[in-house]
Enzyme design. Structure first.
Site, PDB file in Angstrom:
ATOM      1  N   ALA A  70       0.808  -1.219   0.000  1.00  0.00           N
ATOM      2  CA  ALA A  70       0.000   0.000   0.000  1.00  0.00           C
ATOM      3  C   ALA A  70       0.840   1.266   0.000  1.00  0.00           C
ATOM      4  O   ALA A  70       0.526   2.234  -0.699  1.00  0.00           O
ATOM      5  CB  ALA A  70      -0.950  -0.002   1.200  1.00  0.00           C
ATOM      6  N   THR A  71       1.895   1.294   0.789  1.00  0.00           N
ATOM      7  CA  THR A  71       2.702   2.514   0.894  1.00  0.00           C
ATOM      8  C   THR A  71       3.306   2.886  -0.451  1.00  0.00           C
ATOM      9  O   THR A  71       3.225   4.045  -0.890  1.00  0.00           O
ATOM     10  CB  THR A  71       3.809   2.335   1.952  1.00  0.00           C
ATOM     11  OG1 THR A  71       3.200   2.260   3.244  1.00  0.00           O
ATOM     12  CG2 THR A  71       4.774   3.513   1.940  1.00  0.00           C
ATOM     13  N   ASN A 151      -8.619   3.400   8.426  1.00  0.00           N
ATOM     14  CA  ASN A 151      -7.937   2.263   9.041  1.00  0.00           C
ATOM     15  C   ASN A 151      -7.983   2.258  10.566  1.00  0.00           C
ATOM     16  O   ASN A 151      -7.679   1.244  11.186  1.00  0.00           O
ATOM     17  CB  ASN A 151      -6.478   2.208   8.582  1.00  0.00           C
ATOM     18  CG  ASN A 151      -5.727   3.483   8.900  1.00  0.00           C
ATOM     19  OD1 ASN A 151      -6.094   4.563   8.446  1.00  0.00           O
ATOM     20  ND2 ASN A 151      -4.661   3.388   9.674  1.00  0.00           N
ATOM     21  N   GLN A 180      -8.367  -0.802   3.232  1.00  0.00           N
ATOM     22  CA  GLN A 180      -9.200  -1.428   4.255  1.00  0.00           C
ATOM     23  C   GLN A 180     -10.601  -1.792   3.765  1.00  0.00           C
ATOM     24  O   GLN A 180     -11.354  -2.441   4.500  1.00  0.00           O
ATOM     25  CB  GLN A 180      -9.312  -0.517   5.486  1.00  0.00           C
ATOM     26  CG  GLN A 180      -8.001  -0.266   6.206  1.00  0.00           C
ATOM     27  CD  GLN A 180      -7.436  -1.504   6.889  1.00  0.00           C
ATOM     28  OE1 GLN A 180      -8.126  -2.496   7.073  1.00  0.00           O
ATOM     29  NE2 GLN A 180      -6.164  -1.438   7.273  1.00  0.00           N
ATOM     30  N   SER A 198      -3.301  -4.004  -0.706  1.00  0.00           N
ATOM     31  CA  SER A 198      -2.125  -4.572  -0.047  1.00  0.00           C
ATOM     32  C   SER A 198      -2.442  -6.007   0.322  1.00  0.00           C
ATOM     33  O   SER A 198      -3.384  -6.273   1.066  1.00  0.00           O
ATOM     34  CB  SER A 198      -1.768  -3.763   1.198  1.00  0.00           C
ATOM     35  OG  SER A 198      -0.573  -4.227   1.779  1.00  0.00           O
ATOM     36  N   HIS A 200      -1.179  -8.350   2.233  1.00  0.00           N
ATOM     37  CA  HIS A 200      -1.136  -8.896   3.592  1.00  0.00           C
ATOM     38  C   HIS A 200      -2.317  -8.456   4.455  1.00  0.00           C
ATOM     39  O   HIS A 200      -2.508  -8.958   5.561  1.00  0.00           O
ATOM     40  CB  HIS A 200       0.190  -8.540   4.277  1.00  0.00           C
ATOM     41  CG  HIS A 200       0.300  -7.137   4.765  1.00  0.00           C
ATOM     42  ND1 HIS A 200       0.077  -6.793   6.080  1.00  0.00           N
ATOM     43  CD2 HIS A 200       0.617  -5.986   4.130  1.00  0.00           C
ATOM     44  CE1 HIS A 200       0.264  -5.486   6.226  1.00  0.00           C
ATOM     45  NE2 HIS A 200       0.583  -4.972   5.067  1.00  0.00           N
ATOM     46  N   THR A 236      12.990  -5.793 -11.086  1.00  0.00           N
ATOM     47  CA  THR A 236      12.639  -7.146 -11.497  1.00  0.00           C
ATOM     48  C   THR A 236      11.396  -7.635 -10.755  1.00  0.00           C
ATOM     49  O   THR A 236      11.330  -7.565  -9.534  1.00  0.00           O
ATOM     50  CB  THR A 236      13.805  -8.116 -11.205  1.00  0.00           C
ATOM     51  OG1 THR A 236      14.964  -7.671 -11.911  1.00  0.00           O
ATOM     52  CG2 THR A 236      13.464  -9.531 -11.629  1.00  0.00           C
ATOM     53  N   CYS A 323       1.084   1.633  12.161  1.00  0.00           N
ATOM     54  CA  CYS A 323       2.070   2.580  11.629  1.00  0.00           C
ATOM     55  C   CYS A 323       2.441   3.657  12.643  1.00  0.00           C
ATOM     56  O   CYS A 323       3.426   4.366  12.468  1.00  0.00           O
ATOM     57  CB  CYS A 323       1.534   3.240  10.358  1.00  0.00           C
ATOM     58  SG  CYS A 323       1.299   2.077   9.018  1.00  0.00           S
TER      59      CYS A 323
END
Length: 376
Positions: A70-71, A151, A180, A198, A200, A236, A323
């Protein structure tokens, strides 16, 4: 263990992990190489892109850019687009409750690149009022980024009505941090020019994410390199990690409606039980809210102490967000919602997934009450 910190990260789906391991063995060729192994990897990547677009009912006017999460996705969308289109205008809009990867990207553009930034306030529900957005729009506005689901408290913005306002200005693009909400809440993604995911956060792999962006938008590349990902994100490709993102999304999207009802039941139970505890103040709104997140504050006990005590009983919850939690700061989201310093600096966030149960919720309430009584 009772795990109520799914907004921070989730467990990895075993099907996703098995597919990843198989792909690591079979598709290790560099997708940019011209030989057969490379071409096979490239073909698989493109198939995954097509599958992802179909999952969101998008046509080939959009493209999928694989990222590390996400970042990075937010930074590409915000800084990349602002820098590429600054000849159109230098006015940017975001909200006061965004994730740090959005807020700090905008602040960098303002402080170091001379952009004009409007940070919109939110109402008591943590949402941006449509009139507030409408009044902030200007002819030189080139980018608006407003999150779908917050979030920390779970507030849900009306993205579709916001899109109607924003797209009356043809020089302006609309990006949303959908981290979210994706696979959890319904949204017509066609109203957005850019959105993200994202892996995860949805039972996929860490270090995996995506930016979906309209093909006619060409952000300035933040990485200089070999021009991978249509020269938007050089480097890559981790082919197995990128490819299983499509499966991760599909598995969760297939369960959206079923999961929602299950999570709603857990949220409703916990909210009612928490309201019966004298010192608890519920911060998550009753309307326009995702049931996947439930935020509350304590008025007599220190939240960090209670969270630690819960952890010792194998119950995992969080203070503020992952965060910001190690910085010991007050929540910028609750501050923006005018909750006051005591509430904003003493919050606890519960966040759920389909693996959580009502029985776990009951155990949590018993443990919380016991801890609060013992700490007296």
């Amino acid at each position: 263990m009772i795990y109520f910190d799914n907004a921070a990260t989730t467990s990895v789906n075993s099907e996703v992990l098995n597919s990843f391991n198989e792909l690591c063995v079979k598709y290790y060729g560099n997708a940019a190489s011209n030989h057969k192994y490379g071409q096979d990897s490239s073909r698989l990547l493109n198939m995954s892109r097509e599958q992802i677009l179909k999952l969101f009912n998008l046509d080939n006017s959009y493209q999928v850019v694989f990222t590390s999460g996400a970042t990075e996705s937010n930074n590409i969308a915000i800084k990349g687009v602002a820098l590429a289109y600054q000849n159109r205008g230098k006015h940017l809009i975001t909200s006061s409750v965004e994730h740090p990867s959005v807020l700090n990207a905008f602040k960098q553009l303002e402080e170091e690149f001379g952009f004009s930034l409007t940070i919109l306030p939110v109402n008591e529900q943590g949402c941006v009022a449509l009139d507030t957005l409408k009044n902030a729009m200007r002819n030189d506005t080139i980018l608006v980024s407003i999150m779908h689901v917050n979030n920390e408290v779970g507030s849900v913005n009306d993205i579709e009505k916001m899109s109607e306002i924003i797209h009356k200005y043809p020089k302006c693009f609309f990006h949303s941090d959908t981290t979210q909400g994706i696979t959890k809440l319904p949204l017509n993604y066609k109203v957005l020019d850019m959105f993200i995911a994202s892996s995860h956060k949805i039972h996929g792999l860490k270090g995996s994410g995506m930016l979906i962006i309209k093909k006619n938008i060409r952000p300035l590349p933040l990485f200089s390199g070999g021009g991978q990902e249509d020269n938007i994100r050089s480097g890559t490709n981790d082919v197995p990690r990128d490819v299983v993102l499509a499966k991760t999304l599909r598995l969760e999207i297939e369960k959206t409606n079923k999961n929602y009802q299950h999570i709603k039941e857990i949220n409703n139970y916990l909210k009612e039980e928490l309201k019966g505890i004298e010192e608890v103040v519920i911060n998550s709104p009753d309307i326009n809210a995702s049931p996947y997140i439930l935020n509350f504050s304590l008025t007599k006990h220190k939240a960090s102490v209670v969270v630690e005590a819960l952890s010792l009983q194998n119950i995992m919850v969080s203070t503020i967000s992952a965060c910001s939690s190690k910085k010991n700061e007050k929540s910028h989201v609750l501050t923006a919602m005018n909750k006051g310093i005591t509430i904003a600096s003493n919050s606890i966030r519960l966040s759920f997934d389909e693996n959580n149960t009502i029985n776990e919720a009951k155990q949590f309430i018993i443990a919380l009450k016991k801890i609060l009584n013992e700490l007296r």
